[in-house]
Write an enzyme that holds these catalytic residues in place. Structure first.
Site, PDB file in Angstrom:
ATOM      1  N   GLY A 163       0.815  -1.205   0.000  1.00  0.00           N
ATOM      2  CA  GLY A 163       0.000   0.000   0.000  1.00  0.00           C
ATOM      3  C   GLY A 163       0.850   1.257   0.000  1.00  0.00           C
ATOM      4  O   GLY A 163       2.077   1.206   0.135  1.00  0.00           O
ATOM      5  N   GLN A 164       0.199   2.409  -0.126  1.00  0.00           N
ATOM      6  CA  GLN A 164       0.930   3.670  -0.213  1.00  0.00           C
ATOM      7  C   GLN A 164       1.806   3.912   1.021  1.00  0.00           C
ATOM      8  O   GLN A 164       3.005   4.143   0.915  1.00  0.00           O
ATOM      9  CB  GLN A 164      -0.054   4.835  -0.351  1.00  0.00           C
ATOM     10  N   VAL A 165       1.202   3.864   2.199  1.00  0.00           N
ATOM     11  CA  VAL A 165       1.937   4.140   3.423  1.00  0.00           C
ATOM     12  C   VAL A 165       2.862   2.972   3.762  1.00  0.00           C
ATOM     13  O   VAL A 165       4.008   3.167   4.167  1.00  0.00           O
ATOM     14  CB  VAL A 165       0.978   4.436   4.592  1.00  0.00           C
ATOM     15  N   LEU A 196      -5.857  -9.356   6.107  1.00  0.00           N
ATOM     16  CA  LEU A 196      -6.560  -8.894   7.304  1.00  0.00           C
ATOM     17  C   LEU A 196      -8.026  -9.319   7.338  1.00  0.00           C
ATOM     18  O   LEU A 196      -8.665  -9.223   8.394  1.00  0.00           O
ATOM     19  CB  LEU A 196      -6.450  -7.370   7.437  1.00  0.00           C
ATOM     20  N   TYR A 198      -2.940   3.266  11.980  1.00  0.00           N
ATOM     21  CA  TYR A 198      -3.294   4.483  11.250  1.00  0.00           C
ATOM     22  C   TYR A 198      -4.807   4.585  11.082  1.00  0.00           C
ATOM     23  O   TYR A 198      -5.471   3.607  10.728  1.00  0.00           O
ATOM     24  CB  TYR A 198      -2.600   4.501   9.881  1.00  0.00           C
ATOM     25  N   TYR A 222     -17.120   3.382   6.322  1.00  0.00           N
ATOM     26  CA  TYR A 222     -15.657   3.437   6.434  1.00  0.00           C
ATOM     27  C   TYR A 222     -15.239   4.148   7.711  1.00  0.00           C
ATOM     28  O   TYR A 222     -14.412   3.650   8.474  1.00  0.00           O
ATOM     29  CB  TYR A 222     -15.082   4.142   5.207  1.00  0.00           C
TER      30      TYR A 222
END
Length: 298
Positions: A10-12, A36, A98, A124
Protein backbone atom coordinates in the site's frame (compact mmCIF):
# COMPACT_ATOMS: atom_id res chain seq x y z
CA UNK A 1 13.52 -4.86 17.80
CA UNK A 2 11.47 -7.15 15.58
CA UNK A 3 8.87 -5.10 13.66
CA UNK A 4 5.92 -6.68 11.85
CA UNK A 5 4.70 -4.35 9.09
CA UNK A 6 1.38 -5.04 7.37
CA UNK A 7 0.26 -3.77 3.96
CA UNK A 8 3.72 -3.35 2.47
CA UNK A 9 2.24 -2.89 -1.03
CA UNK A 10 0.00 0.00 0.00
CA UNK A 11 0.93 3.67 -0.21
CA UNK A 12 1.94 4.14 3.42
CA UNK A 13 3.21 0.59 3.89
CA UNK A 14 5.54 0.90 0.90
CA UNK A 15 7.12 4.03 2.40
CA UNK A 16 7.25 2.57 5.92
CA UNK A 17 9.21 -0.41 4.67
CA UNK A 18 11.94 2.09 3.74
CA UNK A 19 11.79 4.46 6.71
CA UNK A 20 11.71 1.73 9.37
CA UNK A 21 14.92 0.11 8.11
CA UNK A 22 17.62 0.53 10.71
CA UNK A 23 15.14 0.81 13.56
CA UNK A 24 14.85 -2.93 13.87
CA UNK A 25 14.36 -6.13 11.94
CA UNK A 26 11.44 -5.33 9.64
CA UNK A 27 9.22 -8.22 8.52
CA UNK A 28 7.08 -6.57 5.84
CA UNK A 29 4.06 -8.51 4.60
CA UNK A 30 1.46 -7.91 1.94
CA UNK A 31 -2.04 -9.35 1.59
CA UNK A 32 -0.75 -12.59 0.08
CA UNK A 33 1.06 -13.35 3.36
CA UNK A 34 -1.24 -11.63 5.86
CA UNK A 35 -4.80 -11.02 4.70
CA UNK A 36 -6.56 -8.89 7.30
CA UNK A 37 -9.93 -10.31 6.23
CA UNK A 38 -8.74 -13.71 7.50
CA UNK A 39 -8.60 -13.26 11.28
CA UNK A 40 -7.19 -16.72 11.89
CA UNK A 41 -4.33 -15.98 9.52
CA UNK A 42 -3.65 -12.69 11.34
CA UNK A 43 -3.34 -14.60 14.62
CA UNK A 44 -1.16 -17.31 13.10
CA UNK A 45 1.28 -14.89 11.46
CA UNK A 46 1.76 -12.82 14.63
CA UNK A 47 2.35 -15.96 16.69
CA UNK A 48 4.95 -17.16 14.18
CA UNK A 49 6.77 -13.82 13.84
CA UNK A 50 6.59 -12.88 17.55
CA UNK A 51 7.15 -9.15 16.93
CA UNK A 52 7.91 -6.56 19.59
CA UNK A 53 6.13 -3.93 17.49
CA UNK A 54 3.22 -4.27 15.05
CA UNK A 55 2.90 -1.43 12.53
CA UNK A 56 -0.46 -1.59 10.78
CA UNK A 57 -1.08 0.72 7.80
CA UNK A 58 -3.15 -1.95 6.03
CA UNK A 59 -6.84 -1.12 5.79
CA UNK A 60 -10.03 -1.37 3.80
CA UNK A 61 -10.01 2.07 2.10
CA UNK A 62 -12.68 1.79 -0.61
CA UNK A 63 -14.84 4.47 1.03
CA UNK A 64 -17.85 4.21 -1.27
CA UNK A 65 -17.74 0.45 -1.73
CA UNK A 66 -17.73 0.07 2.05
CA UNK A 67 -21.35 1.24 2.10
CA UNK A 68 -22.30 -2.06 0.47
CA UNK A 69 -19.47 -4.15 1.99
CA UNK A 70 -19.85 -3.11 5.60
CA UNK A 71 -19.08 -6.56 7.03
CA UNK A 72 -15.78 -6.78 5.14
CA UNK A 73 -14.82 -3.21 6.05
CA UNK A 74 -15.50 -3.88 9.74
CA UNK A 75 -13.55 -7.14 9.67
CA UNK A 76 -10.44 -5.52 8.17
CA UNK A 77 -10.58 -2.12 9.88
CA UNK A 78 -11.91 -3.10 13.31
CA UNK A 79 -11.79 -6.83 14.01
CA UNK A 80 -8.31 -7.43 12.58
CA UNK A 81 -6.74 -4.66 14.71
CA UNK A 82 -8.53 -6.12 17.73
CA UNK A 83 -6.97 -9.52 17.01
CA UNK A 84 -3.58 -7.79 16.68
CA UNK A 85 -4.01 -6.25 20.13
CA UNK A 86 -4.92 -9.61 21.65
CA UNK A 87 -1.76 -11.18 20.29
CA UNK A 88 0.35 -8.11 21.13
CA UNK A 89 -0.82 -8.30 24.74
CA UNK A 90 0.37 -11.90 24.99
CA UNK A 91 3.76 -10.94 23.56
CA UNK A 92 4.19 -7.72 25.50
CA UNK A 93 4.36 -5.93 22.13
CA UNK A 94 3.42 -2.40 21.09
CA UNK A 95 1.33 -1.30 18.10
CA UNK A 96 1.30 1.63 15.67
CA UNK A 97 -1.98 1.98 13.81
CA UNK A 98 -3.29 4.48 11.25
CA UNK A 99 -6.75 6.02 11.22
CA UNK A 100 -8.60 8.74 9.37
CA UNK A 101 -10.31 12.13 9.35
CA UNK A 102 -13.51 10.28 8.43
CA UNK A 103 -14.11 9.54 12.13
CA UNK A 104 -15.45 13.13 12.30
CA UNK A 105 -18.66 14.42 10.72
CA UNK A 106 -16.96 17.53 9.32
CA UNK A 107 -19.49 20.02 10.69
CA UNK A 108 -17.00 21.83 12.93
CA UNK A 109 -15.51 25.10 11.65
CA UNK A 110 -12.12 24.74 13.35
CA UNK A 111 -9.53 22.01 12.95
CA UNK A 112 -10.35 18.89 14.93
CA UNK A 113 -8.17 18.00 17.90
CA UNK A 114 -7.73 14.60 19.51
CA UNK A 115 -10.17 15.67 22.22
CA UNK A 116 -13.05 16.37 19.83
CA UNK A 117 -15.87 13.84 19.79
CA UNK A 118 -15.89 11.53 16.75
CA UNK A 119 -19.12 11.21 14.80
CA UNK A 120 -18.47 9.20 11.61
CA UNK A 121 -21.04 9.51 8.83
CA UNK A 122 -19.95 6.56 6.69
CA UNK A 123 -19.34 2.83 7.08
CA UNK A 124 -15.66 3.44 6.43
CA UNK A 125 -15.48 6.07 9.16
CA UNK A 126 -17.34 3.87 11.64
CA UNK A 127 -15.08 0.91 10.90
CA UNK A 128 -11.93 2.96 11.43
CA UNK A 129 -13.28 4.41 14.68
CA UNK A 130 -14.10 0.90 15.89
CA UNK A 131 -10.50 -0.09 15.18
CA UNK A 132 -9.24 2.84 17.24
CA UNK A 133 -11.51 1.93 20.12
CA UNK A 134 -10.44 -1.72 20.08
CA UNK A 135 -6.78 -0.72 20.39
CA UNK A 136 -7.45 1.81 23.14
CA UNK A 137 -9.55 -0.68 25.09
CA UNK A 138 -6.85 -3.36 24.93
CA UNK A 139 -4.48 -1.38 27.13
CA UNK A 140 -1.37 -2.25 25.11
CA UNK A 141 1.37 0.30 24.34
CA UNK A 142 0.23 2.04 21.17
CA UNK A 143 0.29 4.99 18.81
CA UNK A 144 -2.86 5.71 16.79
CA UNK A 145 -2.12 8.20 14.02
CA UNK A 146 -5.06 9.84 12.26
CA UNK A 147 -4.28 11.23 8.84
CA UNK A 148 -6.18 12.62 5.82
CA UNK A 149 -6.30 12.86 2.03
CA UNK A 150 -3.37 10.47 1.53
CA UNK A 151 -1.61 10.47 -1.83
CA UNK A 152 1.64 9.27 -3.35
CA UNK A 153 3.45 8.43 -6.55
CA UNK A 154 2.07 4.88 -6.69
CA UNK A 155 -1.19 3.03 -6.13
CA UNK A 156 -4.62 4.64 -6.46
CA UNK A 157 -5.07 8.17 -5.15
CA UNK A 158 -6.35 11.63 -6.02
CA UNK A 159 -2.99 12.91 -7.28
CA UNK A 160 -2.55 10.15 -9.82
CA UNK A 161 -6.19 10.34 -10.88
CA UNK A 162 -5.95 14.09 -11.58
CA UNK A 163 -2.71 13.70 -13.52
CA UNK A 164 -4.29 10.97 -15.65
CA UNK A 165 -7.54 12.86 -16.25
CA UNK A 166 -5.58 15.98 -17.19
CA UNK A 167 -4.23 14.10 -20.19
CA UNK A 168 -7.63 12.70 -21.14
CA UNK A 169 -10.06 15.60 -20.67
CA UNK A 170 -10.46 19.25 -21.60
CA UNK A 171 -12.28 20.10 -18.38
CA UNK A 172 -12.07 18.88 -14.78
CA UNK A 173 -15.04 19.56 -12.50
CA UNK A 174 -13.79 19.33 -8.91
CA UNK A 175 -15.51 19.78 -5.55
CA UNK A 176 -14.59 23.09 -3.90
CA UNK A 177 -16.56 22.96 -0.63
CA UNK A 178 -14.72 20.15 1.18
CA UNK A 179 -11.53 21.15 3.00
CA UNK A 180 -8.63 19.21 4.42
CA UNK A 181 -4.88 18.64 4.39
CA UNK A 182 -3.54 16.55 1.49
CA UNK A 183 -0.84 14.36 3.03
CA UNK A 184 1.99 12.64 1.18
CA UNK A 185 2.39 9.02 2.28
CA UNK A 186 6.13 9.61 2.62
CA UNK A 187 5.44 12.36 5.16
CA UNK A 188 3.42 9.88 7.22
CA UNK A 189 6.14 7.22 7.05
CA UNK A 190 8.99 9.60 7.91
CA UNK A 191 7.06 11.17 10.78
CA UNK A 192 6.30 7.69 12.11
CA UNK A 193 9.99 6.81 12.04
CA UNK A 194 10.86 10.07 13.84
CA UNK A 195 8.30 9.26 16.54
CA UNK A 196 9.59 5.71 16.96
CA UNK A 197 13.22 6.88 17.16
CA UNK A 198 12.30 9.33 19.88
CA UNK A 199 10.39 6.68 21.80
CA UNK A 200 13.51 4.49 21.71
CA UNK A 201 15.93 7.31 22.44
CA UNK A 202 13.81 8.64 25.27
CA UNK A 203 13.72 5.25 26.92
CA UNK A 204 17.36 4.51 26.23
CA UNK A 205 16.58 1.13 24.69
CA UNK A 206 18.75 -0.63 22.14
CA UNK A 207 17.25 -2.07 18.92
CA UNK A 208 17.12 -5.56 20.42
CA UNK A 209 15.92 -4.48 23.88
CA UNK A 210 12.49 -4.85 25.37
CA UNK A 211 10.05 -1.99 24.90
CA UNK A 212 9.95 0.56 27.69
CA UNK A 213 6.27 0.33 28.55
CA UNK A 214 6.47 3.31 30.87
CA UNK A 215 7.60 5.55 27.99
CA UNK A 216 4.91 4.20 25.68
CA UNK A 217 2.38 4.81 28.42
CA UNK A 218 3.42 8.45 28.83
CA UNK A 219 4.09 9.37 25.18
CA UNK A 220 1.88 6.93 23.34
CA UNK A 221 -1.80 7.35 22.54
CA UNK A 222 -3.83 9.13 19.88
CA UNK A 223 -2.29 11.74 17.58
CA UNK A 224 -3.28 13.62 14.43
CA UNK A 225 -0.66 13.42 11.68
CA UNK A 226 -1.26 15.37 8.48
CA UNK A 227 0.53 17.97 6.38
CA UNK A 228 0.04 21.53 7.59
CA UNK A 229 -2.41 24.05 6.17
CA UNK A 230 -5.56 23.18 4.31
CA UNK A 231 -7.14 23.43 0.90
CA UNK A 232 -10.14 22.12 -1.03
CA UNK A 233 -10.14 19.34 -3.57
CA UNK A 234 -10.41 22.10 -6.17
CA UNK A 235 -7.40 23.89 -4.66
CA UNK A 236 -5.42 20.65 -4.57
CA UNK A 237 -6.24 20.00 -8.22
CA UNK A 238 -5.11 23.50 -9.17
CA UNK A 239 -1.80 22.93 -7.39
CA UNK A 240 -1.32 19.59 -9.15
CA UNK A 241 -1.99 21.09 -12.56
CA UNK A 242 0.43 23.96 -11.95
CA UNK A 243 3.38 21.60 -11.64
CA UNK A 244 5.68 21.69 -14.71
CA UNK A 245 5.48 17.92 -15.12
CA UNK A 246 1.77 18.23 -16.02
CA UNK A 247 2.07 19.20 -19.67
CA UNK A 248 -1.63 19.40 -20.57
CA UNK A 249 -3.66 21.94 -18.59
CA UNK A 250 -7.43 21.29 -18.80
CA UNK A 251 -10.00 23.87 -17.76
CA UNK A 252 -10.73 23.61 -14.03
CA UNK A 253 -14.29 24.20 -12.83
CA UNK A 254 -15.36 24.41 -9.18
CA UNK A 255 -18.48 22.46 -8.19
CA UNK A 256 -20.32 21.75 -4.94
CA UNK A 257 -20.63 18.46 -3.08
CA UNK A 258 -24.25 18.24 -4.24
CA UNK A 259 -23.04 18.28 -7.85
CA UNK A 260 -20.98 15.12 -7.36
CA UNK A 261 -23.05 12.69 -5.27
CA UNK A 262 -21.31 9.61 -3.91
CA UNK A 263 -22.55 6.67 -1.79
CA UNK A 264 -20.48 7.65 1.26
CA UNK A 265 -20.87 11.05 2.89
CA UNK A 266 -17.63 13.07 3.07
CA UNK A 267 -16.74 15.46 5.90
CA UNK A 268 -16.98 19.08 4.75
CA UNK A 269 -14.12 19.91 7.10
CA UNK A 270 -11.36 17.31 7.36
CA UNK A 271 -8.80 19.63 8.96
CA UNK A 272 -6.96 17.95 11.85
CA UNK A 273 -4.88 19.91 14.34
CA UNK A 274 -1.45 18.28 14.63
CA UNK A 275 -0.09 20.45 17.45
CA UNK A 276 -0.02 17.50 19.86
CA UNK A 277 2.13 15.42 17.48
CA UNK A 278 4.46 18.29 16.60
CA UNK A 279 5.02 19.27 20.22
CA UNK A 280 5.72 15.66 21.19
CA UNK A 281 7.73 14.37 18.22
CA UNK A 282 8.58 16.53 15.19
CA UNK A 283 7.42 19.23 12.81
CA UNK A 284 5.34 18.51 9.72
CA UNK A 285 5.60 20.13 6.26
CA UNK A 286 3.03 22.31 4.54
CA UNK A 287 0.77 20.41 2.17
CA UNK A 288 1.85 22.46 -0.88
CA UNK A 289 5.54 21.96 -0.12
CA UNK A 290 5.14 18.20 0.22
CA UNK A 291 3.02 18.00 -2.94
CA UNK A 292 5.72 19.75 -4.93
CA UNK A 293 8.40 17.39 -3.60
CA UNK A 294 6.27 14.40 -4.52
CA UNK A 295 5.62 15.64 -8.05
CA UNK A 296 9.26 16.67 -8.52
CA UNK A 297 10.15 12.99 -8.18
CA UNK A 298 7.56 11.72 -10.65
Amino acid sequence: MKILLTGRSGQVGYELQRTLQGLGQVIALDRSHMDLSDLNQVRTVIREVKPQLIVNPAAYTAVDLAESESELAMRINAQAPEVMTQEARKLGAAMIHYSTDYVFDGSQADSYTEDDLPNPQSVYGRSKLAGEQAIQAAGIPHLILRTSWVYGARGKNFLLTVRRLAQERDELRIVADQFGAPTWCRTIAEATAHALIQMQRYSGTQPDAELDHEVWQSRGGLYHLTAQGRTSWHGLTQAILEHPSVTKKPRLTAIGTQDYPLPAKRPANSSLSCEHFMQTFCGLPGWDEALKLCQDGM
